[in-house]
Write a protein that holds these residues in place. Structure first.
Motif, short mmCIF file in Angstrom:
data_model
loop_
_atom_site.label_atom_id
_atom_site.label_comp_id
_atom_site.label_asym_id
_atom_site.label_seq_id
_atom_site.Cartn_x
_atom_site.Cartn_y
_atom_site.Cartn_z
N SER A 95 -45.91 17.82 -30.05
CA SER A 95 -44.77 18.41 -30.74
C SER A 95 -43.79 17.30 -31.08
N GLN A 96 -42.94 17.54 -32.08
CA GLN A 96 -41.97 16.53 -32.45
C GLN A 96 -40.91 16.42 -31.36
N THR A 97 -40.63 15.20 -30.95
CA THR A 97 -39.63 14.92 -29.93
C THR A 97 -38.68 13.87 -30.48
N GLY A 98 -37.51 14.31 -30.93
CA GLY A 98 -36.59 13.37 -31.55
C GLY A 98 -37.20 12.77 -32.79
N ASN A 99 -37.28 11.45 -32.83
CA ASN A 99 -37.78 10.79 -34.03
C ASN A 99 -39.23 10.34 -33.91
N THR A 100 -40.01 11.04 -33.06
CA THR A 100 -41.44 10.75 -32.94
C THR A 100 -42.15 12.01 -32.49
N TYR A 101 -43.42 11.86 -32.16
CA TYR A 101 -44.21 12.97 -31.63
C TYR A 101 -44.70 12.60 -30.24
N ALA A 102 -44.81 13.59 -29.39
CA ALA A 102 -45.25 13.34 -28.02
C ALA A 102 -46.06 14.53 -27.54
N SER A 103 -46.86 14.30 -26.51
CA SER A 103 -47.64 15.38 -25.92
C SER A 103 -46.71 16.48 -25.46
N VAL A 104 -47.14 17.73 -25.63
CA VAL A 104 -46.28 18.85 -25.28
C VAL A 104 -46.00 18.92 -23.79
N SER A 105 -46.87 18.34 -22.99
CA SER A 105 -46.67 18.30 -21.54
C SER A 105 -47.63 17.25 -20.99
N SER A 106 -47.68 17.11 -19.69
CA SER A 106 -48.64 16.20 -19.09
C SER A 106 -50.05 16.67 -19.42
N GLN A 107 -51.02 15.81 -19.24
CA GLN A 107 -52.40 16.16 -19.61
C GLN A 107 -52.93 17.34 -18.80
N GLY A 108 -52.42 17.56 -17.65
CA GLY A 108 -52.88 18.69 -16.85
C GLY A 108 -53.81 18.28 -15.73
N PHE A 109 -53.41 18.53 -14.49
CA PHE A 109 -54.24 18.29 -13.30
C PHE A 109 -54.75 16.84 -13.22
N VAL A 110 -53.95 15.87 -13.68
CA VAL A 110 -54.42 14.49 -13.76
C VAL A 110 -54.79 13.95 -12.38
N LYS A 111 -53.85 13.96 -11.46
CA LYS A 111 -54.10 13.39 -10.14
C LYS A 111 -55.16 14.19 -9.39
N GLU A 112 -55.13 15.50 -9.55
CA GLU A 112 -56.10 16.34 -8.84
C GLU A 112 -57.53 16.04 -9.28
N VAL A 113 -57.73 15.85 -10.61
CA VAL A 113 -59.06 15.53 -11.11
C VAL A 113 -59.50 14.15 -10.63
N GLN A 114 -58.59 13.19 -10.65
CA GLN A 114 -58.93 11.84 -10.18
C GLN A 114 -59.31 11.87 -8.70
N ASN A 115 -58.58 12.61 -7.90
CA ASN A 115 -58.90 12.72 -6.47
C ASN A 115 -60.26 13.39 -6.26
N MET A 116 -60.57 14.40 -7.08
CA MET A 116 -61.85 15.07 -6.96
C MET A 116 -63.00 14.10 -7.26
N ILE A 117 -62.85 13.31 -8.30
CA ILE A 117 -63.91 12.36 -8.65
C ILE A 117 -64.08 11.32 -7.55
N ARG A 118 -62.97 10.85 -6.98
CA ARG A 118 -63.07 9.90 -5.87
C ARG A 118 -63.80 10.53 -4.69
N MET A 119 -63.56 11.81 -4.45
CA MET A 119 -64.25 12.49 -3.36
C MET A 119 -65.75 12.51 -3.59
N PHE A 120 -66.18 12.85 -4.82
CA PHE A 120 -67.61 12.91 -5.11
C PHE A 120 -68.27 11.55 -4.97
N ASN A 121 -67.56 10.49 -5.30
CA ASN A 121 -68.15 9.16 -5.29
C ASN A 121 -67.93 8.41 -3.97
N SER A 122 -67.34 9.08 -2.99
CA SER A 122 -67.10 8.45 -1.69
C SER A 122 -68.40 8.40 -0.87
N ASP A 123 -68.47 7.43 0.03
CA ASP A 123 -69.64 7.32 0.91
C ASP A 123 -69.82 8.59 1.73
N LYS A 124 -68.71 9.19 2.14
CA LYS A 124 -68.78 10.40 2.95
C LYS A 124 -69.53 11.51 2.22
#
Length: 434
Positions: free
Chosen positions: A315-344
């Protein structure tokens, strides 16, 4: 994915089916010339094959009555002669648009209806008499609309001619997702989606797109979809009204054992989960996404998995455009992938079966198999259409970046040799001085 304001998915789907042979481009009707291919089969001398003929290779998900589901399902086969006709069963959606082509020539389109026979290849078809390098001559058909489907009743070739079974491609991918993967609002929907662009763009690869608009990863109602992908991916049919009419509350489980396993699975789902309208918490989403990956691991033990980060529009934000919000579940997805790829986890991996709702241990993995594809920076505001989905160009950009990611991460060469992927995207300037 649906916009934050919340459009009614079912109404949009029904509307798109009623406007037969019409494509709106920036609010204007795009000129099309879809040939009427319906014929009186009695006027031809043909050899007929039943829908279960071994020469026919079904792509995507089809049920036991040879009815297609999800996005861009299709079939392919080799043939001799100069005629290919298909009789469509009564469960075919009225007027559904299909794309079809001879060998590596461009896509052609036509609307088909149940109870009719359509002569898709005839003696006057462009390219029918051309020879090589594709031999035998091949035929491919794909359903364009994610909400509708076809039923194959019979396939016909000229009298004295035959179908030829084609070998499976040496590589196979499956995309699991929602409307972003299904191609909602792109010109030819499933055949204009980034998911199709990846599958067809790789070349020498069979592909399947198990995606449906509005669906969540979490197993709950989202935009009219009664179940989430953590449940529905294990079944043949999608969550459409067609599926309810056909199967009621008893859909056919997808028999993974009867189909070649995917070598690579791409997962792009969660945009509907993050929408406040559906009220899915981060823990519930991650639990569902985790089970989807565990389900993939259980059904395709050797497959690599790519999880795509989410994008939510601009959406337009002032004199440019920006994402309407954060990408969504960013840290949670990264943590999930780390869990799958862990030795445990790799030393004691778990698989999940969405039909039995059970989890169990399986043989350990020798190395990480879940990868993150970060979509940040690929799409800009003009790559997202007013209805919050990628434009045709946006879909091409996502597909192009993902193709390079696959090449660099897994060493897959891009083996497409020239046949058209995205139809009607050939734009150029003929004016040298302007």
């Amino acid at each position: 994915m649906l916009p934050p304001s919340g459009l009614f998915l079912a109404g949009l789907a029904l509307f798109s089916g009623l406007v037969e042979s019409t494509i709106l481009q920036n609010g204007q009707v795009r000129e099309t010339s879809f040939k009427n291919t319906a014929v009186d089969i009695g006027a031809f001398s043909l050899k007929t094959y039943p829908p279960n003929a071994t020469e026919i290779s079904y792509q995507g998900r089809w049920d036991s009555k040879y009815v297609s589901w999800w996005s861009a399902p299709g079939l392919k086969f080799g043939y001799t002669g100069s005629q290919v006709a298909i009789t469509f069963g009564r469960s075919t959606s009225p007027g559904v648009l299909v794309g079809y082509r001879i060998a590596g020539l461009d896509w052609q389109f036509t609307n088909v209806t149940g109870g009719q026979t359509h002569m898709l290849i005839g003696p006057d078809s462009p390219g029918v008499d051309l020879t090589g390098p594709i031999n035998p001559m091949t035929f491919e058909l794909r359903v364009t609309n994610w909400a509708f489907g076809i039923q194959i009743e019979a396939v016909h070739v000229g009298e004295g001619q035959k179908l030829v079974k084609l070998p499976n491609a040496p590589r196979r991918i499956e995309v699991i997702g929602d409307s972003l993967a299904a191609g909602m609002y792109t010109s030819y929907e499933g055949l204009s989606s980034w998911a199709y662009g990846v599958g067809a763009g790789l070349g020498n690869t069979d592909y399947s797109i198990t995606a449906y608009p509005g669906i969540c990863a979490a197993d709950q109602d989202c935009w009219g979809n009664p179940r989430g992908q953590v449940h529905q991916w294990f079944y043949t049919s999608d969550t459409s009204w067609r599926a309810t009419e056909a199967h009621g509350n008893n859909p056919e489980p997808w028999d993974f054992s009867k189909h070649p396993a995917a070598d690579l699975v791409i997962i792009n789902i969660g945009t509907n989960d993050q929408n406040s309208h559906n009220n899915v918490s981060a823990p519930v989403y991650i639990d569902a996404l985790t089970k989807i990956v565990q389900g993939v691991h259980g059904k395709y033990p050797k497959a690599q998995v790519v999880v795509m980060s989410l994008w939510l529009g601009f959406s337009q934000t002032g004199n440019t455009y920006a994402s309407v919000s954060s990408q969504g579940f960013v840290k949670e997805v990264q943590n999930m992938i780390r869990m799958f790829n862990s030795d445990k986890y790799l030393n004691n991996p778990t698989v999940y079966d969405g039909v039995t709702k059970t989890s169990s241990q399986t043989n350990k993995k020798t190395k990480p198999f879940v990868h993150l594809f970060n979509t940040t920076g690929i799409l800009q505001h003009n790559d997202i259409a007013p209805q919050w989905h990628p434009t045709d160009v946006g879909a091409i950009k996502v597909a192009s970046h993902l193709l390079q990611f696959i090449k660099m991460t897994f060493g897959w060469e891009l083996e497409a040799t020239g046949p058209e992927v995205f139809h009607e995207t050939l734009y150029w300037n003929d004016e040298p001085s302007y």
